[in-house]
Design an enzyme around this catalytic site. Structure first.
Site, PDB file in Angstrom:
ATOM      1  N   TYR A 208       4.160  -1.109  -7.480  1.00 37.15           N
ATOM      2  CA  TYR A 208       4.572  -2.010  -8.559  1.00 37.15           C
ATOM      3  C   TYR A 208       6.081  -2.222  -8.406  1.00 37.15           C
ATOM      4  O   TYR A 208       6.882  -1.386  -8.802  1.00 37.15           O
ATOM      5  CB  TYR A 208       4.215  -1.385  -9.901  1.00 37.15           C
ATOM      6  CG  TYR A 208       4.459  -2.247 -11.119  1.00 37.15           C
ATOM      7  CD1 TYR A 208       4.928  -3.556 -11.025  1.00 37.15           C
ATOM      8  CD2 TYR A 208       4.206  -1.739 -12.396  1.00 37.15           C
ATOM      9  CE1 TYR A 208       5.139  -4.329 -12.154  1.00 37.15           C
ATOM     10  CE2 TYR A 208       4.410  -2.503 -13.532  1.00 37.15           C
ATOM     11  CZ  TYR A 208       4.883  -3.794 -13.416  1.00 37.15           C
ATOM     12  OH  TYR A 208       5.100  -4.555 -14.527  1.00 37.15           O
TER      13      TYR A 208
ATOM     14  N   LYS B 210       2.016  -5.288  -6.503  1.00 43.13           N
ATOM     15  CA  LYS B 210       2.353  -6.274  -7.514  1.00 43.13           C
ATOM     16  C   LYS B 210       3.849  -6.521  -7.375  1.00 43.13           C
ATOM     17  O   LYS B 210       4.663  -5.646  -7.686  1.00 43.13           O
ATOM     18  CB  LYS B 210       2.029  -5.785  -8.922  1.00 43.13           C
ATOM     19  CG  LYS B 210       2.460  -6.774 -10.010  1.00 43.13           C
ATOM     20  CD  LYS B 210       2.243  -6.208 -11.409  1.00 43.13           C
ATOM     21  CE  LYS B 210       2.741  -7.197 -12.463  1.00 43.13           C
ATOM     22  NZ  LYS B 210       2.600  -6.681 -13.846  1.00 43.13           N
TER      23      LYS B 210
END
Length: 283
Positions: free
Chosen positions: A150, A178
């Site tokens: 992330y 992400k």
């Protein structure tokens, strides 16, 4: 020639049906005393699925994980996974300020029916890219589920370099990323490095959304606005994949209107206010 690391990564990344499209970073409804409103969370899950979203990102930034205690975060992830019941992929965010805390969070969700877990770098203090390698390896070992990087430097003060992500993917440590960096050149570098290494980890863009970003090497998007307007955001993606420009523009106009509604408040307050109003109208 495909090496062992690439084979392991392929098996890890594609263990289930491909993850693609619009994955919603779901809001966390709270009661007046600040505890998780599990009933409202379940209704929100159904609202999103009924309106065509392709996945759910649980207890992320939009879900205010940093303001939740560990039991509350676990409850959010557990509730979302239970309510989804396998209908779409679910990724649970286990980010924490330290590697040890993130590893504990990863172990806490180990037995849940998730399609993966996600973690940022440790936040508050800065770290080298070599230290980040050890950080993600420790979380992957603790969680025993496919791990996503992330990358959100605006919140954690650290950028996970493309070379670091690709190294982790090639060795089988991570299954996806992400990317909330808002750095187009860095994402392009990530795509290029994946192609050079002949690997294909999931690549989702977190801070923006488009009709379809497959053309630039993204498998999907994770837009906060999809909490309020899931049908338009999901429709925009799907029509983009089909190449229907007129339909894309229609969905895009609806999404823009939803965005303007949520802009009336600072931070997430506008989204919560809009969702509360939507809920009362549909009651």
């Amino acid at each position: 020639m495909t090496d062992i690391a690439t084979t392991e990564t392929s098996a890890l990344s594609r263990a289930r049906d491909p993850i693609r499209g619009v994955m919603v970073p779901i809001l966390t409804p709270l009661t007046p005393d600040g505890s998780v409103d599990a009933g409202s969370l379940r209704r929100l899950v159904d609202y999103l699925l009924d309106n065509g979203v392709h996945g759910i990102w649980a207890a992320g930034t939009t879900g205010e994980f940093a303001a939740l205690g560990e039991p509350a975060r676990r409850l959010v992830i557990e509730t979302v996974a239970d309510q989804v019941a396998g209908r779409v992929p679910v990724i649970g965010n286990v980010s924490a300020a330290s590697t040890a805390a993130a590893a504990v969070a990863a172990r806490e969700v180990r037995g849940m029916p998730l399609d993966g877990i996600a973690a940022t770098p440790p936040f508050f203090y800065t770290h080298s890219q070599e230290e980040l390698l050890d950080h993600f390896r420790a979380i992957a070992e603790a969680g025993e589920q496919p791990l996503w990087v992330y990358n959100i430097p605006s919140m954690v003060k650290l950028t996970v370099d493309a070379a670091t992500t690709v190294r982790l993917a090639a060795e089988g440590t991570v299954a996806g990323i992400k990317d909330s960096s808002d750095a187009g050149e860095a994402f392009a570098e990530l795509v290029m490095r994946c192609r050079v290494r002949n690997i294909d980890p999931y690549r989702f863009i977190g801070t923006t959304w488009r009709s379809s970003m497959a053309g630039i090497g993204a498998h999907g998007v994770i837009p906060s606005i999809a909490n309020l307007s899931p049908a338009s955001v999901s429709g925009e993606w799907e029509e983009g994949e089909r190449g229907d420009r007129d339909a894309v523009l229609r969905h895009h106009a609806t999404t823009l209107c939803a965005g303007r509604v949520t802009d009336v408040g600072a931070g997430l307050s506008g989204r919560f206010a809009a969702m509360k109003r939507l809920s009362s109208c549909s009651a």
